[in-house]
Design an enzyme around this catalytic site. Structure first.
Site, PDB file in Angstrom:
ATOM      1  N   HIS A 154      -7.623  -2.792   5.842  1.00  0.00           N
ATOM      2  CA  HIS A 154      -7.480  -2.768   4.387  1.00  0.00           C
ATOM      3  C   HIS A 154      -6.758  -1.495   3.935  1.00  0.00           C
ATOM      4  O   HIS A 154      -7.279  -0.397   4.087  1.00  0.00           O
ATOM      5  CB  HIS A 154      -8.883  -2.826   3.775  1.00  0.00           C
ATOM      6  N   HIS A 178      -2.373   0.872  -4.633  1.00  0.00           N
ATOM      7  CA  HIS A 178      -3.264  -0.203  -5.078  1.00  0.00           C
ATOM      8  C   HIS A 178      -3.553  -0.177  -6.576  1.00  0.00           C
ATOM      9  O   HIS A 178      -3.340  -1.161  -7.277  1.00  0.00           O
ATOM     10  CB  HIS A 178      -4.586  -0.165  -4.314  1.00  0.00           C
TER      11      HIS A 178
END
Length: 272
Positions: free
Chosen positions: A43, A87
């Site tokens: 991730h 992100h």
């Protein structure tokens, strides 16, 4: 058969068929799915809990690639149109600076540091140069004010990349762009329980949580937050959607899933 009975049966069939039509996934071949099935994906790269290796940094991607993992990452646009890997919509959490990524030029973003480290916000092309096709890649496109531009530029970059890659987004219309412009590329719908969409109106939360807009994008996979999945998602999986779970913090989450996005531990590279 009486006309009323026939009409009732037709109405009943429509009531069943319409929801199934709404949630049905797109078709994908065995060849398309093969690089992603049974794989663990780091991730935002193989970043560390203490942030000495920050998320979405070149070092996190280098470590993930060297260890043989698949990689998940996030892309969005700078103010001057560069595809960068980051992100959050805002810079506060990771860079300690107030403002949005899309409000800053690449030069301004380059001046910032990730989690107080030496690492800076990378270009998408720089990340791909580090990974070099050493593992399958899941690219999440973030929703913004210039979604079409982001789709076009991301796809143009990926067309030059030599490696296994798929795309995903929480925005069904971003996923749909790839349905119509990159038909051979595996695409996925990100989704989560309703509380993850608190900023949206209630009807939108309901539609997104239950992936009821699949008819727009016909995603090949559904990447759902680990936990209980609604019936509509499970039905879509029964109809062929690849089952991806995020974000795992323990190996047991591999069970019942085709792929897992993980962080803060080192699972097996493959489990199927």
């Amino acid at each position: 058969m009486e006309k009323k009975t026939r009409n009732a049966l037709l109405l009943g069939a429509a009531v069943v068929a319409l929801p199934l039509f709404a949630i049905a996934p797109g078709r994908s071949s065995r060849r398309q799915k093969a690089p992603f099935i049974g794989r663990n994906f780091a991730h935002r790269g193989l970043h560390s809990r203490d942030k000495s290796v920050p998320e979405n940094s070149l070092e996190a991607f280098r470590l993930a690639a060297e260890n043989g993992y698949g990689i998940e990452l996030d892309v969005q646009l700078s103010r001057d149109g560069h595809v960068v890997v980051f992100h959050d919509d805002t810079l506060d959490r990771v860079c300690g600076v107030h403002g949005r990524v899309e409000e800053k030029t690449l030069e301004e973003l380059r001046e910032l540091r990730l989690c107080g480290s030496e690492y800076t916000i990378p270009l998408f092309t720089e990340v791909l140069d580090v990974i070099k096709g050493r593992g399958p890649l899941i690219v999440e496109l973030k929703t913004g004010k210039r979604n079409r531009e982001l789709c076009e530029k991301t796809y143009a970059i990926l067309e030059e990349y030599k490696g296994d890659v798929c795309v995903e987004s929480f925005n069904p219309f971003i996923v749909a762009w790839f349905r119509f412009h990159a038909k051979d590329m595996l695409r996925g719908q990100l989704a989560a329980p309703q509380e993850e969409y608190n900023m949206l109106p209630k009807i939108q939360r309901f539609l997104l949580t239950n992936t009821l807009l699949n008819f727009v994008a016909r995603p090949n996979f559904i990447a759902y937050k680990i936990g209980r999945r609604p019936l509509t998602v499970r039905l879509s999986e029964m109809m062929g959607a690849i089952k991806v779970g995020w974000t795992s913090h323990e190996p047991r989450n591999e069970k019942g899933r085709d792929a897992v996005i993980f962080e803060f531990y080192k699972p097996r590279l493959k489990y199927k």
